[in-house]
Design an enzyme around this catalytic site. Structure first.
Site, PDB file in Angstrom:
ATOM      1  N   GLY A 103       0.709  -1.375   0.049  1.00 17.02           N
ATOM      2  CA  GLY A 103       0.004  -0.089   0.055  1.00 17.02           C
ATOM      3  C   GLY A 103       0.799   1.525   0.104  1.00 17.02           C
ATOM      4  CB  THR A 104       4.311   2.169  -1.179  1.00 16.24           C
ATOM      5  OG1 THR A 104       4.273   1.772  -2.496  1.00 16.24           O
ATOM      6  CG2 THR A 104       4.970   1.316  -0.193  1.00 16.24           C
ATOM      7  CG  ASN A 105       1.451   3.307  -5.924  1.00 14.10           C
ATOM      8  OD1 ASN A 105       2.454   4.157  -6.158  1.00 14.10           O
ATOM      9  ND2 ASN A 105       1.604   2.307  -6.264  1.00 14.10           N
ATOM     10  CG  MET A 124      -0.898  -7.314  -7.334  1.00 14.65           C
ATOM     11  SD  MET A 124      -0.277  -6.374  -8.389  1.00 14.65           S
ATOM     12  CE  MET A 124       0.837  -7.378  -9.424  1.00 14.65           C
ATOM     13  CG  ASN A 173      -3.402  -0.148 -12.869  1.00 13.04           C
ATOM     14  OD1 ASN A 173      -3.236  -0.385 -11.717  1.00 13.04           O
ATOM     15  ND2 ASN A 173      -2.842  -0.687 -13.944  1.00 13.04           N
ATOM     16  CG  HIS A 192       1.750  -1.216 -15.883  1.00 16.20           C
ATOM     17  ND1 HIS A 192       1.503  -2.526 -15.192  1.00 16.20           N
ATOM     18  CD2 HIS A 192       2.740  -1.409 -16.821  1.00 16.20           C
ATOM     19  CE1 HIS A 192       2.149  -3.326 -15.931  1.00 16.20           C
ATOM     20  NE2 HIS A 192       2.684  -2.790 -16.909  1.00 16.20           N
TER      21      HIS A 192
END
Length: 207
Positions: free
Chosen positions: A15-17, A93, A110, A112
């Site tokens: 969960g860093t983003n 994912m 999203n 990527h």
């Protein structure tokens, strides 16, 4: 679009983003993160959400008989109940089903870790290293029914000519992921992202 954009985030892992969105965007610039979901009950992302006072829930596939469309319908119901206007896949994912996307048309994005259309899908960095590329990058894009095939919102390249290990590339790209994803959420909240009528796959950002 309402004055405040209510954002739902889906994440499968650390969960860093998500944390970047919480730290940099949540409660600012007309953005409020109101729901964080995961396919994994033990995902660290859910802990980060709860620590920030954000509603969090897990939607494991096995709880829905292994049927992805049923899991996604339950997840979409939950997000709609929270009033979500933008769904952000931040390290989620799993593919989302067409029926899920139909509930949030042009409102699922999203991030990527590759310069799409090169190296879509799982293991993008490993694919790039195997191919021997010298320039890596990050893409933020709309989600469609394909695999990382939606219209591109933003991209940034990073030359790493000596990189040999996936984690080395991940570390270098992570700050770019955070910046581009947060910028995209802000732009969406400002109504600054739109499709080019003359070229449906081209996304224009009026900022």
């Amino acid at each position: 679009m309402s004055a405040t954009l209510r954002v739902g985030v889906l994440a499968s892992g650390e969960g860093t983003n998500l944390q970047a969105i919480i730290d940099r965007v949540h409660g600012r610039a007309g953005v409020e993160v109101v729901a964080v979901g995961s396919d994994k009950p033990a995902a660290r992302a859910l802990e980060r959400a709860r620590a920030a006072g954000i509603e969090a829930a897990a939607f494991p596939l096995e709880a829905h008989g292994g049927v992805r469309s049923e899991r996604d319908a339950s997840m979409a119901d939950w997000l709609e109940t929270a009033g979500v206007g933008l769904v952000v896949l931040a390290g989620y994912m799993q593919l989302v089903s067409p029926s899920f996307l139909a509930r949030f048309p042009d409102r699922v994005i999203n991030v990527h870790p590759a310069l799409l259309p090169a190296f879509p899908g799982i293991g993008a960095i490993e694919q790039a290293l195997d191919y021997g590329v010298k320039v890596f990058g990050v893409t933020v894009h709309f989600v469609d029914e394909g695999v990382d095939s939606g219209a591109i919102i933003s991209q940034r390249a990073l030359a790493l000519p000596s990189a040999t290990q996936p984690e080395e590339v991940h570390r270098a790209l992570r700050p770019i992921e955070h910046e581009l994803l947060c910028d995209a959420v802000r732009a969406f909240a400002a109504g600054a992202i739109r499709r080019d009528p003359a070229h449906p796959r081209r996304v224009l950002t009026d900022r």
